[in-house]
Design a protein around this motif. Sequence first.
Motif, PDB file in Angstrom:
ATOM      1  N   ALA A  71      32.893  32.730  43.415  1.00  7.17           N
ATOM      2  CA  ALA A  71      33.885  31.982  44.194  1.00  7.17           C
ATOM      3  C   ALA A  71      33.427  31.761  45.630  1.00  7.17           C
ATOM      4  O   ALA A  71      33.794  30.764  46.265  1.00  7.17           O
ATOM      5  CB  ALA A  71      35.224  32.717  44.166  1.00  7.17           C
ATOM      6  N   ALA A  92      32.545  33.808  35.477  1.00  4.83           N
ATOM      7  CA  ALA A  92      32.857  32.456  35.930  1.00  4.83           C
ATOM      8  C   ALA A  92      34.362  32.206  35.901  1.00  4.83           C
ATOM      9  O   ALA A  92      34.922  31.573  36.812  1.00  4.83           O
ATOM     10  CB  ALA A  92      32.131  31.430  35.056  1.00  4.83           C
ATOM     11  N   LEU A  93      35.028  32.730  34.845  1.00  8.55           N
ATOM     12  CA  LEU A  93      36.484  32.589  34.778  1.00  8.55           C
ATOM     13  C   LEU A  93      37.159  33.353  35.910  1.00  8.55           C
ATOM     14  O   LEU A  93      38.122  32.866  36.523  1.00  8.55           O
ATOM     15  CB  LEU A  93      36.980  33.098  33.426  1.00  8.55           C
ATOM     16  N   ALA A  96      36.877  31.312  38.977  1.00  8.76           N
ATOM     17  CA  ALA A  96      37.903  30.267  39.026  1.00  8.76           C
ATOM     18  C   ALA A  96      39.252  30.849  39.431  1.00  8.76           C
ATOM     19  O   ALA A  96      39.995  30.248  40.230  1.00  8.76           O
ATOM     20  CB  ALA A  96      38.001  29.585  37.667  1.00  8.76           C
ATOM     21  N   THR A  98      39.736  33.430  41.287  1.00 10.21           N
ATOM     22  CA  THR A  98      39.657  33.747  42.720  1.00 10.21           C
ATOM     23  C   THR A  98      39.830  32.493  43.568  1.00 10.21           C
ATOM     24  O   THR A  98      40.526  32.511  44.589  1.00 10.21           O
ATOM     25  CB  THR A  98      38.311  34.430  43.026  1.00 10.21           C
ATOM     26  N   LEU A  99      39.211  31.409  43.160  1.00 11.61           N
ATOM     27  CA  LEU A  99      39.363  30.152  43.903  1.00 11.61           C
ATOM     28  C   LEU A  99      40.805  29.668  43.888  1.00 11.61           C
ATOM     29  O   LEU A  99      41.309  29.133  44.879  1.00 11.61           O
ATOM     30  CB  LEU A  99      38.451  29.081  43.297  1.00 11.61           C
ATOM     31  N   LEU A 100      41.482  29.863  42.760  1.00 11.89           N
ATOM     32  CA  LEU A 100      42.852  29.369  42.630  1.00 11.89           C
ATOM     33  C   LEU A 100      43.869  30.266  43.315  1.00 11.89           C
ATOM     34  O   LEU A 100      44.835  29.774  43.912  1.00 11.89           O
ATOM     35  CB  LEU A 100      43.209  29.232  41.144  1.00 11.89           C
TER      36      LEU A 100
END
Length: 449
Positions: A71, A92-93, A96, A98-100
Amino acid sequence: MTAGIRDRDRRATAPGAGWRAGWGAGFATARWVVPAILLLAIGLRLGLILAFPVMPRADSLWYWIRGREIAQGLGYQEAGFPTTFWPVGYPALLGAATLLFGPSLFGPLLFNLVAQGLTILMILWFARHLDAGEGAARLAALLYAVYPAHIAYSGDTAAEPTSTAIVMAGMALVLKARTRMGWAVPAGLVLGAGVLMRPQMMLLPPLLLVLVWLGGGVRWRRALLLLALVMAGMGAVILPWALRNQAVLGAPVPVSTNGGVALQAGANDLADGGYFKVETSPLWAQVGIPFADRVERQVEIDRRLKRLATDWIGAHPVRWGLLGFRKMALLWWKDSDGFWPLDASHPERGLMWKAMQGIDQLFYMAVLALAVVGTVLAARAAWVGRAGAAMLVAAVMPVFCTALAFGFTGQTRYHYPAMPFVMILAAWVVARWLGEPSRAPAAMPGHGR
């Protein structure tokens, strides 16, 4: 007429008649049952997460750290070196999530809840599609909703909940592709995402399609075409990652470099069939690479461990084969791994966790025994061409996990993806006893349509 009335009255007052009546008139038909099961499942898992928050440890902590680094734009790396030791899919999930939702555990645990909700929906879909009956489908979902071990997994950053939901979705699309070939490539794409979380799932489609073919679901030429399209979809997901690995590691590793560790853990002089850490054993000296260089030289370590394992198997084939049966037994012997993070995070509740483990073990052994009965019934139905043969599809994942244990190790958590299907088989047996017949045709559904 009088005899018929007496016979009907006798059935109505027979032991279990009340249960059977309630089953048909309420649980198997009422519209509120499925939403209630979903609410119960999410409520139990959310309640545990809020009451007993877990701090990730070991593999779960590694995944979480890697996800946060992704992230932050650092890529998939460890200690400054590119890595692919563990499969990239779950980190990777987490990246995602963490980004959200930020760097807290909120996002990963939300994804866990969504994944387990989807797993219950997939249980309902499989049971209905395999014509187990609506009552059996709902009972399987209920069993999974209250399954203690998988409730316990909800609060940890472990890959099992999300990877299982994704693989089940891919399997469902494979079954849909039997009658509509257009679903084959999407099935492969979804299974490819599952492979990037669990590399061993790369071997699942051939087993699934062979069983479908043997059950009469499709002709062999169509099964081969379906397999080719599914594998092409999987390849479209895996190939970019292999090219990345070629670019940064100098080798086209399809998914991860932990295959050597996994294989050698079950093929060495010290192996007992269960969890084994080669890096802390005297056997690490045989690798010939300092453990401090494990990230930078992971491709080379992977190759050396695979060679050590295959050489050992070649030198001890009988011993390896006998050990394989022990691994299979260990895989199904107990069911308590999900409670370890809870015990580690809340050791003051040790007695409670032991009690929960005991309850879970009794629950687990009961559904496992019923699932074995269900598998035997389905195999017999397939042999003679009777209704119920389609339920063999539900046995694919338990058989697959057992075969993997024979070749690698029999760690308890490796039966996680099989448990939704164990619930389906167990519920089908109970539903038959309660008087709900399987509605499956003589051959696998889809044959001749």
